[in-house]
Design a protein around this motif. Structure first.
Motif, PDB file in Angstrom:
ATOM      1  N   THR A  88      15.508  13.514  14.239  1.00  0.00           N
ATOM      2  CA  THR A  88      16.780  13.182  14.148  1.00  0.00           C
ATOM      3  C   THR A  88      16.776  11.666  13.962  1.00  0.00           C
ATOM      4  N   LEU A  89      16.202  11.002  14.466  1.00  0.00           N
ATOM      5  CA  LEU A  89      16.161   9.622  14.820  1.00  0.00           C
ATOM      6  C   LEU A  89      15.496   9.096  13.176  1.00  0.00           C
ATOM      7  N   ILE A  90      15.263   9.796  12.070  1.00  0.00           N
ATOM      8  CA  ILE A  90      15.720   9.188  11.308  1.00  0.00           C
ATOM      9  C   ILE A  90      17.315   9.658  10.582  1.00  0.00           C
ATOM     10  N   PHE A  91      18.222   9.979  11.304  1.00  0.00           N
ATOM     11  CA  PHE A  91      19.495  10.726  10.529  1.00  0.00           C
ATOM     12  C   PHE A  91      20.172   9.620  11.426  1.00  0.00           C
ATOM     13  N   ILE A  92      19.622   9.332  13.116  1.00  0.00           N
ATOM     14  CA  ILE A  92      20.513   7.867  13.424  1.00  0.00           C
ATOM     15  C   ILE A  92      19.928   7.008  13.073  1.00  0.00           C
ATOM     16  N   ALA A  93      19.325   6.509  12.694  1.00  0.00           N
ATOM     17  CA  ALA A  93      18.841   5.422  12.201  1.00  0.00           C
ATOM     18  C   ALA A  93      20.009   4.979  11.248  1.00  0.00           C
ATOM     19  N   PHE A  94      20.644   5.654  10.162  1.00  0.00           N
ATOM     20  CA  PHE A  94      21.140   5.661   9.053  1.00  0.00           C
ATOM     21  C   PHE A  94      22.748   5.248   9.523  1.00  0.00           C
ATOM     22  N   ALA A  95      23.215   5.549  10.415  1.00  0.00           N
ATOM     23  CA  ALA A  95      24.109   5.486  11.175  1.00  0.00           C
ATOM     24  C   ALA A  95      24.815   4.584  11.505  1.00  0.00           C
ATOM     25  N   PHE A  96      23.579   4.598  12.566  1.00  0.00           N
ATOM     26  CA  PHE A  96      23.091   2.525  12.786  1.00  0.00           C
ATOM     27  C   PHE A  96      23.145   1.642  12.204  1.00  0.00           C
ATOM     28  N   GLY A  97      21.929   1.716  10.472  1.00  0.00           N
ATOM     29  CA  GLY A  97      22.677   0.923  10.099  1.00  0.00           C
ATOM     30  C   GLY A  97      23.722   0.182   9.841  1.00  0.00           C
ATOM     31  N   CYS A  98      24.749   1.834   9.634  1.00  0.00           N
ATOM     32  CA  CYS A  98      26.397   2.010   8.899  1.00  0.00           C
ATOM     33  C   CYS A  98      26.806   0.848  10.702  1.00  0.00           C
ATOM     34  N   ASN A  99      27.008   1.460  11.525  1.00  0.00           N
ATOM     35  CA  ASN A  99      27.456   0.377  12.526  1.00  0.00           C
ATOM     36  C   ASN A  99      26.812  -0.802  12.301  1.00  0.00           C
ATOM     37  N   ILE A 100      26.090  -1.522  12.350  1.00  0.00           N
ATOM     38  CA  ILE A 100      25.394  -2.766  12.084  1.00  0.00           C
ATOM     39  C   ILE A 100      26.046  -3.403  11.340  1.00  0.00           C
ATOM     40  N   GLY A 101      26.243  -2.843   9.832  1.00  0.00           N
ATOM     41  CA  GLY A 101      26.719  -3.501   8.672  1.00  0.00           C
ATOM     42  C   GLY A 101      28.033  -3.967   9.296  1.00  0.00           C
TER      43      GLY A 101
END
Length: 438
Positions: free
Chosen positions: A58-71
């Motif tokens: 699940t951390l793979i998916f969280i990584a993409f969501a986190f990237g959207c958050n940060i960007g």
């Protein structure tokens, strides 16, 4: 309330802004802690191992969501600091549209390949079915994960760290109750844990997006903002994509580490699952405080106030170190009780694995906290290449040392890889910060 982070004493500004973020991430982590706790207490040790094993994927998916958050958060922070409200709104709309498309692609990937990933990391047969079931339900909830992260990134960019805290406090508390209700009353097993998270995170997401859009409508602009902008998407992607790759590679590294741990059997997996949740609670908290420093940095650089960034670094360090002291003491003194709390009748193998993990890594929270504050400034300043170099160095060291030390010292050797990676990564992040923001 929106807050201008470019005025006031940096230490006071960061404290007021970051402490609600810290509270928010504590409640966010309650989602995962509740899943593991209910699985271990009310279903069994294998259920705890299944949820923990799935968590690494699940951390793979969280990584993409986190990237959207940060960007989104960094770009909106810069536009807010520069008082460019029209482009600010367009940046938000652009982030939501592009994140929705990305989320759809990842859902397709997850539904097709998650079961294969579980087999690839040598998931033991006795926990394979529950791991796959948990992941399938989790993937269907990805839209909630993505849009909630976008919403919280926007709140933070506007200097509002309190609203996400209120949402998370309510939804996380509800998740704990729903976990127990679904598992105890309806006897749904691991599926009950997953559906409880799906439901509570969904409600939180819908409320957060509604409030964000309402907040945006209240911001006055001289011209009508566009719904989509390719130039702003490119600017957002310059921050988001490196963050996604960085977090994704970390997740892949953790999956490789998980595959090594899986070779030691369900007992060690269960102990590690409990301990790593406690560890991730700390690391995610520090990362969130680093995100607050990113917003602070981006707003001040957008306003042309570079000197406040240097003051913010010192203020950020003092803040995280105050948090480090009680956490380290807690993890060292009552590690056995904390790990055992996740299981109804823990085996000696599970307890030993979890306790040694905490005792080895906890003293180095001072080190990783320095790295995460420096990383926050690097991200806020848009220096993503330097940020990625330090993070990848940390990850590669941990993965390589895990494979080497596991064969010599067993599970304890794996745990020792964490501090080595953290120390080297911290030195690089601080060096990059000092050299770029003199």
């Amino acid at each position: 309330m929106n807050q201008d982070l470019t005025v006031g004493r940096p230490a006071v500004v960061l404290r007021k802004f970051c402490l609600p973020l810290f509270g928010s991430v504590l409640f966010q982590q309650l989602y995962n802690l509740a899943d593991s706790l209910v699985a271990g207490k009310f279903i069994g040790e294998n259920a705890l191992a299944a949820v923990g094993n799935s968590y690494e994927i699940t951390l793979i998916f969280i990584a993409f969501a986190f990237g959207c958050n940060i960007g989104c958060s960094v770009i909106v922070s810069q536009l807010f600091g520069a008082k460019n409200t029209a482009d600010l709104k367009t940046a938000v709309y652009t982030a939501m549209i592009s994140s929705g498309v990305l989320c759809g692609i990842l859902m397709g990937f997850g539904l097709l390949f998650c079961s294969r990933l579980l087999a690839l990391i040598q998931t033991p047969p006795e926990i394979l079915a529950d791991s796959a079931l948990y992941l399938d339900i989790y993937v269907w909830g990805l839209p909630f994960l993505f849009f909630y992260n976008i919403a919280t990134g926007i709140f933070s960019a506007l200097g509002d760290s309190k609203t996400p805290f209120f949402f998370l406090a309510a939804s996380s508390t509800s998740n704990i109750l729903a976990d127990i209700w679904f598992v105890k009353s309806f006897d749904m097993g691991v599926a009950g844990v997953a559906w409880a998270t799906f439901l509570c995170q969904g409600i939180s997401c819908l409320l957060a997006v509604f409030v964000v859009l309402k907040r945006l409508l209240a911001i006055q602009t001289e011209k009508k903002p566009a719904l989509f902008s390719l130039p702003l998407l490119k600017k957002t992607a310059l921050i988001a994509v490196p963050s996604m790759f960085q977090q994704s590679f970390i997740s892949m590294g953790n999956i490789i580490i998980q595959s090594v741990i899986n070779g030691f059997g369900p007992g060690v997996i269960a102990g590690y699952s409990a301990a790593v949740k406690l560890n991730n609670l700390v690391i995610t908290s520090f990362t969130t405080l680093g995100n607050g420093v990113s917003n602070y940095t981006a707003q001040n650089l957008g306003a042309g106030k570079k000197e406040r960034v240097r003051e913010g670094f010192g203020a950020g360090l003092r803040l995280v170190w105050l948090l480090c002291i009680p956490i380290i003491l807690l993890y060292l003194l009552v590690s056995r009780g904390l790990v055992g709390f996740f299981m109804d009748a823990p085996t000696d193998t599970a307890l030993s694995a979890g306790v040694w993990f905490l005792r080895i890594v906890a003293p180095f929270y001072f080190v990783i906290s320095v790295k995460l504050v420096a990383d926050g400034i690097l991200r806020g300043a848009g220096m993503m290449q330097k940020f990625m170099i330090s993070t990848f160095t940390d990850l590669i060291l941990r993965v390589v040392l895990t494979r080497i030390l596991a064969g010599v010292f067993g599970p304890a050797g794996i745990w020792c890889a964490w501090p080595v990676g953290w120390v080297v990564g911290m030195l690089l992040s601080v060096l990059f910060y000092k050299s770029e923001l003199k």
